[in-house]
Design a protein around this motif. Structure first.
Motif, short mmCIF file in Angstrom:
data_model
loop_
_atom_site.label_atom_id
_atom_site.label_comp_id
_atom_site.label_asym_id
_atom_site.label_seq_id
_atom_site.Cartn_x
_atom_site.Cartn_y
_atom_site.Cartn_z
N PHE A 1 117.56 55.82 5.18
CA PHE A 1 117.16 54.52 4.63
C PHE A 1 117.48 53.36 5.58
O PHE A 1 116.61 52.51 5.82
CB PHE A 1 117.79 54.30 3.26
N PHE B 1 114.70 49.05 -1.55
CA PHE B 1 114.45 50.42 -1.99
C PHE B 1 113.07 50.45 -2.66
O PHE B 1 112.94 50.29 -3.87
CB PHE B 1 115.54 50.85 -2.96
N PHE C 1 110.65 54.97 0.35
CA PHE C 1 111.04 56.30 -0.15
C PHE C 1 110.05 57.36 0.33
O PHE C 1 110.44 58.48 0.66
CB PHE C 1 111.10 56.30 -1.67
N THR D 1 110.96 58.64 3.65
CA THR D 1 112.08 59.59 3.66
C THR D 1 111.59 61.01 3.42
O THR D 1 112.16 61.97 3.94
CB THR D 1 113.13 59.23 2.59
N ILE E 1 117.12 55.35 -7.66
CA ILE E 1 115.91 56.11 -7.35
C ILE E 1 114.96 56.13 -8.53
O ILE E 1 113.74 56.03 -8.37
CB ILE E 1 116.29 57.55 -6.93
N THR F 1 107.38 63.86 -4.17
CA THR F 1 108.82 64.06 -4.05
C THR F 1 109.24 65.44 -4.54
O THR F 1 110.04 66.12 -3.90
CB THR F 1 109.57 62.97 -4.86
#
Length: 233
Positions: A26, A38, A43, A46, A119, A133
């Motif tokens: 991050f 965030f 995300f 990532t 999250i 994800t």
């Protein structure tokens, strides 16, 4: 370097890269994008980083180890076996994992992981990100933890139980970045269940499907229920 030495180095590289992604990705993405927040986009990057780790380890197995990525040949089963295996694995992990988490909370009085709460806010209504994800976690984590690391640990020490334990322990340790005991012990339990299944049945696809389903159901629950009510799960 002997083949076992190459296996050991590959395992070390895998764990270090995954730990680096979990801990530092991050800040790195914030530096690259200039967006210090965030966000769903950050995300998403990532998850790309995790696929990059899988790609690097695949290349390591081919060009350095000069071996196949999956040391254990995939066994084929009837469709009905896939369905039964996924359902049973999911129920064992969901029910026993929730019970284990409840015991941990009673003993430690720890609350919801702050990182998990953060999250969960990113996933609200973002179903494409949820699917990406969950698929990334299922595919990347199973291919690396079970498919890559477990058989090589067993080869190095000539001990199947050590392969199961070490792969499960590394799986639990990687989840320690969530900041709670439950987020270490429950993944360790799930890792041990998955590793035992992989040793017996040698089918990584079933584990990927089950891992995806476990994470998907969990995230959908977080999507529809207020995070403050989720500590028991």
């Amino acid at each position: 370097m002997s083949l076992n030495g190459k296996y050991a180095l590959g395992i070390l590289i895998t764990f270090v890269l995954l730990a680096a992604v979990m801990l530092y990705i991050f800040p790195f993405i914030y530096l690259i994008t200039g967006i210090k927040a965030f966000t769903p986009v950050n995300f998403f990057y990532t998850r790309i980083a995790l696929w990059a780790v899988l790609g690097l380890i695949f290349l390591y197995s081919v060009f350095i180890e000069k071996n196949t990525f999956l040391l254990w040949k995939e066994k084929k089963y009837p469709v009905l076996f896939y369905i039964k295996a996924v359902i049973v694995l999911y129920l064992v992990c969901a029910v026993c994992g929730s019970f284990l988490n409840l015991i941990i909370q009673l003993l430690t009085q720890e609350g919801m992981s702050k990182k998990l709460a953060q999250i969960s806010s990113v996933f609200k209504g973002n179903y494409l990100l949820i699917i990406l994800t969950c698929f990334t976690a299922g595919a990347v984590e199973e291919l690396l933890m079970r498919g890559y690391i477990q058989p090589r640990i067993e080869k190095i020490y000539n001990n199947p139980y050590f392969g199961i334990f070490v792969s499960a322990a590394l799986f639990g340790i990687l989840h320690s970045t969530y900041g709670t005991i439950g987020q270490v012990l429950v993944p360790f339990f799930i890792g041990a269940v998955f590793a035992s299944f992989y040793k017996i049945y040698s089918n990584i696809k079933i584990l990927i499907i089950c891992h995806f389903m476990y994470d998907f159901v969990s995230m959908m629950i977080m999507n529809f229920i207020d995070i403050k009510h989720l500590s028991a799960f």
